[in-house]
Write a protein that holds these residues in place. Structure first.
Motif, PDB file in Angstrom:
ATOM      1  N   ARG A 139       7.319  -3.546  -1.080  1.00 26.99           N
ATOM      2  CA  ARG A 139       7.569  -2.271  -1.197  1.00 26.99           C
ATOM      3  C   ARG A 139       8.761  -1.901  -1.128  1.00 26.99           C
ATOM      4  O   ARG A 139       9.575  -2.245  -0.003  1.00 26.99           O
ATOM      5  CB  ARG A 139       6.474  -1.292  -0.491  1.00 26.99           C
ATOM      6  CG  ARG A 139       6.579   0.023  -0.843  1.00 26.99           C
ATOM      7  CD  ARG A 139       5.446   0.957  -0.211  1.00 26.99           C
ATOM      8  NE  ARG A 139       4.942   0.312   1.007  1.00 26.99           N
ATOM      9  CZ  ARG A 139       3.436   0.484   1.143  1.00 26.99           C
ATOM     10  NH1 ARG A 139       2.769   1.289   0.126  1.00 26.99           N
ATOM     11  NH2 ARG A 139       2.672   0.109   2.093  1.00 26.99           N
ATOM     12  N   GLU A 176      11.237   1.220  -0.210  1.00 22.71           N
ATOM     13  CA  GLU A 176      11.309   2.504   0.441  1.00 22.71           C
ATOM     14  C   GLU A 176      12.785   3.171   0.505  1.00 22.71           C
ATOM     15  O   GLU A 176      13.649   2.345   0.820  1.00 22.71           O
ATOM     16  CB  GLU A 176      10.702   2.484   1.821  1.00 22.71           C
ATOM     17  CG  GLU A 176      10.841   3.876   2.531  1.00 22.71           C
ATOM     18  CD  GLU A 176      10.359   3.691   3.908  1.00 22.71           C
ATOM     19  OE1 GLU A 176       9.054   3.616   4.359  1.00 22.71           O
ATOM     20  OE2 GLU A 176      11.251   3.557   4.845  1.00 22.71           O
ATOM     21  N   LYS A 190       8.108   6.069  -0.613  1.00 25.94           N
ATOM     22  CA  LYS A 190       7.840   4.758  -1.124  1.00 25.94           C
ATOM     23  C   LYS A 190       8.136   4.781  -2.508  1.00 25.94           C
ATOM     24  O   LYS A 190       7.445   5.547  -3.386  1.00 25.94           O
ATOM     25  CB  LYS A 190       6.480   4.417  -0.475  1.00 25.94           C
ATOM     26  CG  LYS A 190       6.350   4.349   0.956  1.00 25.94           C
ATOM     27  CD  LYS A 190       4.916   3.719   1.313  1.00 25.94           C
ATOM     28  CE  LYS A 190       4.550   3.838   2.715  1.00 25.94           C
ATOM     29  NZ  LYS A 190       5.706   3.870   3.737  1.00 25.94           N
ATOM     30  N   ILE A 249       6.186  -1.045  -6.208  1.00 24.42           N
ATOM     31  CA  ILE A 249       5.435  -2.365  -5.282  1.00 24.42           C
ATOM     32  C   ILE A 249       5.649  -3.466  -6.333  1.00 24.42           C
ATOM     33  O   ILE A 249       5.005  -3.523  -7.503  1.00 24.42           O
ATOM     34  CB  ILE A 249       4.279  -2.129  -4.577  1.00 24.42           C
ATOM     35  CG1 ILE A 249       4.196  -1.061  -3.582  1.00 24.42           C
ATOM     36  CG2 ILE A 249       3.655  -3.498  -4.067  1.00 24.42           C
ATOM     37  CD1 ILE A 249       2.968  -0.885  -3.136  1.00 24.42           C
ATOM     38  N   GLY A 256      -0.088  -3.474  -7.191  1.00 23.72           N
ATOM     39  CA  GLY A 256       0.443  -2.216  -7.188  1.00 23.72           C
ATOM     40  C   GLY A 256      -0.594  -1.290  -6.804  1.00 23.72           C
ATOM     41  O   GLY A 256      -0.483  -0.569  -5.660  1.00 23.72           O
ATOM     42  N   GLU A 300      -1.083   0.722  -3.404  1.00 24.40           N
ATOM     43  CA  GLU A 300      -0.837   2.097  -3.252  1.00 24.40           C
ATOM     44  C   GLU A 300      -1.989   3.270  -2.634  1.00 24.40           C
ATOM     45  O   GLU A 300      -1.838   4.001  -2.096  1.00 24.40           O
ATOM     46  CB  GLU A 300      -0.632   2.934  -4.972  1.00 24.40           C
ATOM     47  CG  GLU A 300       0.618   2.471  -5.620  1.00 24.40           C
ATOM     48  CD  GLU A 300       1.784   2.831  -4.812  1.00 24.40           C
ATOM     49  OE1 GLU A 300       1.828   3.697  -4.288  1.00 24.40           O
ATOM     50  OE2 GLU A 300       2.971   1.830  -4.728  1.00 24.40           O
ATOM     51  N   ASP A 305      -1.497   3.583   1.087  1.00 19.02           N
ATOM     52  CA  ASP A 305      -0.299   4.389   1.523  1.00 19.02           C
ATOM     53  C   ASP A 305      -0.995   5.328   2.936  1.00 19.02           C
ATOM     54  O   ASP A 305      -0.191   5.214   3.875  1.00 19.02           O
ATOM     55  CB  ASP A 305       0.351   5.059   0.517  1.00 19.02           C
ATOM     56  CG  ASP A 305       1.240   4.338  -0.429  1.00 19.02           C
ATOM     57  OD1 ASP A 305       1.119   3.301   0.176  1.00 19.02           O
ATOM     58  OD2 ASP A 305       1.608   4.984  -1.440  1.00 19.02           O
TER      59      ASP A 305
END
Length: 335
Positions: free
Chosen positions: A119, A121, A130, A133, A321, A325, A328
């Motif tokens: 990931r 950031e 963020k 990914i 991904g 996600e 998070d």
């Protein structure tokens, strides 16, 4: 898979990030390289830091069942300290070193169902966001591949692989989780065990190989029958008859289990050479079976079933991904 994502906290008109990893699988303790591509938004932005975070999908066992979540296991600042002008492009190359205990996600190019990601950031104008990914592919170290191939040659079959959140006692484990590669026993051992799980805990000089027989319940419950550890060096890969060595390991595990009535606590193996010598006589007649690579390739389409909600191997990669996600919010306290 590479995709762009608008940095949400910066709103419409903010920069976009697109991280591209070098092609091919990395290895535990090896380098991971690539580029972070940035494209400016409608205005100028100060890029304070660019950070790469390694994340894994791990399973945690509880009294009332199991749960899955994303676990961070590495962070690297790879750039920052510059201004990204509006509508301009900027590329930041990076090379980082993966932890030695990084799980294996594939064998001979066939996915094992392990979900790892990188990931990106960005810290921009005092705010963190963020970005995208990307799935991380990791192949085995030479000695890991040799051991898995030996299991295949001895007639063991690959069932599945997963990541367990927690720590194996009496080891030098560094990451917050460990990988278990579950094998169906060969006909020779089917009467003694229902399954054997293999865990590699690598270090710069070598690794611990932890074998577990007949898992019932969680690692921390009394349902586990036996755990046995063997320590090897990386340069042993070209010095050993791995069929004989692995066969000796399995015999010791089975005998250890039998000696404790099927409910042994964690045990330590003897010296590496001792395993080889004590059980070399069990090696005969096991060299002609299919290697683990063949076993994996033959069942590749179904390896990931049960690992990610019934996804097939290709979907594990396509949906990496989306999975991370969704976690998070759960990881908010780790940043």
């Amino acid at each position: 898979m590479v995709f762009k994502r608008l940095l949400g906290s910066l709103g419409v008109g903010g920069p976009t990030v697109d991280t591209v990893l070098a092609p091919g699988a990395a290895t535990p303790g090896g380098v991971l390289s690539g580029h972070v591509h940035l494209r400016g938004g409608s205005g100028d932005f100060d890029i304070d830091d660019i950070t790469l975070e390694l994340v894994a999908r791990a399973e945690a066992e509880h009294e009332d069942g199991e749960s899955h979540g994303a676990v961070a296991f590495g962070r690297f600042v790879v750039g920052g300290g510059f201004r990204l002008a509006a509508d301009t492009e900027h590329s930041v190359p990076f090379t980082v070193t993966l932890p030695w205990e990084t799980p294996i996600t594939e064998l001979h190019g066939q996915p094992l169902g392990i979900v790892l990601g990188v990931r990106t950031e960005l810290a921009v104008a005092g705010a963190k966001d963020k970005g995208d990914i990307d799935p991380l592919a990791v192949g085995p170290l030479p000695v890991q591949e040799a051991i898995l191939e030996a299991f295949g040659q001895l007639g063991f079959g690959f069932r599945t692989a997963d990541l367990e959140y927690g720590h194996i006692g009496h080891t030098s484990q560094q990451l917050p989780f460990f990988q278990e590669i579950e094998l169906a026993p060969s006909p020779q051992y089917a009467h003694a065990v229902n399954e054997i799980e293999v865990t590699f805990l690598a270090t710069p000089s070598g690794m611990d190989v932890v074998l577990e027989a007949d898992k019932r319940g969680g690692l921390f419950s009394s349902g586990h029958d036996a755990l046995t550890r063997f320590t090897i060096a990386h340069d042993d890969v070209h010095r050993q008859d791995w069929n004989a060595v692995v066969d000796g390991w399995v015999w010791q595990l089975v005998e250890h289990r039998a000696a404790h009535g099927g409910h042994a606590s964690y045990g330590h193996g003897h010296g590496f050479a001792g395993h080889h010598e004590d059980h070399a006589h069990h090696d005969g007649g096991h060299r002609s079976g299919p290697g683990m690579g063949t076993v994996v390739a033959a069942g590749a389409a179904g390896l990931a079933v049960g690992v990610v909600g019934g996804m097939v191997a290709a979907e594990v990669v396509d949906e990496v991904g989306d999975f991370f996600e969704g976690d998070d919010e759960d990881e908010g306290g780790e940043d």
